[in-house]
Scaffold this active site. Structure first.
Site, PDB file in Angstrom:
ATOM      1  N   LYS A   1       7.159   0.837   7.276  1.00  0.00           N
ATOM      2  CA  LYS A   1       6.906   2.047   6.491  1.00  0.00           C
ATOM      3  C   LYS A   1       8.225   2.630   5.992  1.00  0.00           C
ATOM      4  O   LYS A   1       9.199   2.711   6.738  1.00  0.00           O
ATOM      5  CB  LYS A   1       6.196   3.099   7.343  1.00  0.00           C
ATOM      6  CG  LYS A   1       4.841   2.660   7.832  1.00  0.00           C
ATOM      7  CD  LYS A   1       4.245   3.663   8.796  1.00  0.00           C
ATOM      8  CE  LYS A   1       2.900   3.160   9.303  1.00  0.00           C
ATOM      9  NZ  LYS A   1       2.402   3.955  10.413  1.00  0.00           N
TER      10      LYS A   1
ATOM     11  N   GLN B   1       0.854  -1.181   0.000  1.00  0.00           N
ATOM     12  CA  GLN B   1       0.000   0.000   0.000  1.00  0.00           C
ATOM     13  C   GLN B   1       0.891   1.231   0.000  1.00  0.00           C
ATOM     14  O   GLN B   1       1.958   1.225   0.625  1.00  0.00           O
ATOM     15  CB  GLN B   1      -0.893  -0.018   1.254  1.00  0.00           C
ATOM     16  CG  GLN B   1      -1.869   1.126   1.362  1.00  0.00           C
ATOM     17  CD  GLN B   1      -2.853   0.911   2.511  1.00  0.00           C
ATOM     18  OE1 GLN B   1      -3.310  -0.195   2.766  1.00  0.00           O
ATOM     19  NE2 GLN B   1      -3.167   1.984   3.204  1.00  0.00           N
TER      20      GLN B   1
ATOM     21  N   ASP C   1      -5.896  10.687  17.930  1.00  0.00           N
ATOM     22  CA  ASP C   1      -4.651  10.859  18.687  1.00  0.00           C
ATOM     23  C   ASP C   1      -4.903  11.578  20.015  1.00  0.00           C
ATOM     24  O   ASP C   1      -4.329  11.227  21.042  1.00  0.00           O
ATOM     25  CB  ASP C   1      -3.612  11.616  17.858  1.00  0.00           C
ATOM     26  CG  ASP C   1      -3.080  10.789  16.698  1.00  0.00           C
ATOM     27  OD1 ASP C   1      -3.265   9.555  16.698  1.00  0.00           O
ATOM     28  OD2 ASP C   1      -2.492  11.382  15.780  1.00  0.00           O
TER      29      ASP C   1
ATOM     30  N   HIS D   1       1.636   5.689  16.126  1.00  0.00           N
ATOM     31  CA  HIS D   1       0.878   4.588  15.541  1.00  0.00           C
ATOM     32  C   HIS D   1       1.769   3.373  15.292  1.00  0.00           C
ATOM     33  O   HIS D   1       2.946   3.515  15.005  1.00  0.00           O
ATOM     34  CB  HIS D   1       0.256   5.031  14.209  1.00  0.00           C
ATOM     35  CG  HIS D   1      -0.587   6.256  14.321  1.00  0.00           C
ATOM     36  ND1 HIS D   1      -0.702   7.176  13.302  1.00  0.00           N
ATOM     37  CD2 HIS D   1      -1.357   6.742  15.326  1.00  0.00           C
ATOM     38  CE1 HIS D   1      -1.509   8.150  13.667  1.00  0.00           C
ATOM     39  NE2 HIS D   1      -1.918   7.918  14.895  1.00  0.00           N
TER      40      HIS D   1
ATOM     41  N   TYR E   1       4.138   7.335   2.347  1.00  0.00           N
ATOM     42  CA  TYR E   1       4.518   6.118   3.052  1.00  0.00           C
ATOM     43  C   TYR E   1       4.397   4.947   2.084  1.00  0.00           C
ATOM     44  O   TYR E   1       3.321   4.715   1.541  1.00  0.00           O
ATOM     45  CB  TYR E   1       3.550   5.768   4.182  1.00  0.00           C
ATOM     46  CG  TYR E   1       3.159   6.801   5.170  1.00  0.00           C
ATOM     47  CD1 TYR E   1       3.639   6.725   6.464  1.00  0.00           C
ATOM     48  CD2 TYR E   1       2.249   7.812   4.857  1.00  0.00           C
ATOM     49  CE1 TYR E   1       3.235   7.633   7.418  1.00  0.00           C
ATOM     50  CE2 TYR E   1       1.842   8.722   5.805  1.00  0.00           C
ATOM     51  CZ  TYR E   1       2.333   8.635   7.084  1.00  0.00           C
ATOM     52  OH  TYR E   1       1.928   9.527   8.033  1.00  0.00           O
TER      53      TYR E   1
ATOM     54  N   ASN F   1       0.588   5.316   0.859  1.00  0.00           N
ATOM     55  CA  ASN F   1      -0.254   6.354   1.449  1.00  0.00           C
ATOM     56  C   ASN F   1       0.385   7.714   1.252  1.00  0.00           C
ATOM     57  O   ASN F   1       1.619   7.832   1.190  1.00  0.00           O
ATOM     58  CB  ASN F   1      -0.422   6.131   2.954  1.00  0.00           C
ATOM     59  CG  ASN F   1      -1.051   4.800   3.280  1.00  0.00           C
ATOM     60  OD1 ASN F   1      -1.829   4.271   2.508  1.00  0.00           O
ATOM     61  ND2 ASN F   1      -0.706   4.260   4.432  1.00  0.00           N
TER      62      ASN F   1
END
Length: 193
Positions: free
Chosen positions: A67, A42, A163, A57, A127, A44
């Protein structure tokens, strides 16, 4: 970086009167240094205003979510936080300036916490992720938790509701949601095979 599994990548930036060029990621170079290629499941991107803080996170391991982070516009300070119970650097954090001048990247391996602070309006971060987002396996710790004592460099950061309402490190640890250092190493070792 001094946290095992975290890497700061500094590419060679070539410039001439037209502009500049840099190879931000090369699979063979990455794999030789890290020990395995980065499986990209993926990609991002996010855009943030000045003084936005996103994080802390991480995702359950296995499979976790490694990442490879770059800044495409503006500037940010990227943070890696060791949340792996049993790690010699548990609770420690490090930061790297990511911008469009030096074009550095940060690699955050599975089990490490991640966050960043935007230094400019319209900061764009990319990312490359090793696993797709899975909300049932994703966790968050309040970025201003005094036990982590992260110096975000801003006294009143802009935070998301998620958050801002996140639990403390102590609560997450008591609930057994932090990754185990040995399990993270074993999982990463399996990627070499």
């Amino acid at each position: 970086m001094s946290i095992e599994g975290a890497y700061e990548i500094t590419p060679v930036v070539l410039g001439d009167p037209r502009g500049n060029f840099a190879e931000l990621y090369k699979e063979d170079v990455f794999a030789a240094e890290i020990g395995h290629p980065l499986r990209i499941a993926q990609i991002n991107t996010s855009t943030s205003a000045r003084d936005v803080v996103r994080g802390v996170h991480w995702a359950d391991v296995p499979p976790g979510q490694a990442k490879y982070v770059t800044c495409q516009q503006g500037a940010l300070v990227d943070f890696v936080i060791d949340l792996r119970v049993g790690s010699p650097t548990f609770g420690r954090w490090e930061s790297v300036l990511l911008d469009t001048v030096e074009k550095k990247a940060v690699y955050v391996s599975e089990g490490l916490g991640h966050g960043f602070r935007s230094l400019t309006d319209d900061t764009v971060i990319h990312y490359l992720c090793s696993a797709p987002y899975n909300p049932q396996r994703e966790y968050v710790i309040h970025p201003l938790d005094p036990q982590l004592n992260i110096d975000w460099g801003v006294t009143d950061p802009v935070l998301s509701a998620r958050d801002r309402n996140a639990p403390s490190l102590a609560n997450v640890r008591a609930d057994g949601r932090l990754p185990d250092y040995k399990a993270c190493l074993e999982y990463r070792s399996s990627l070499r095979n």
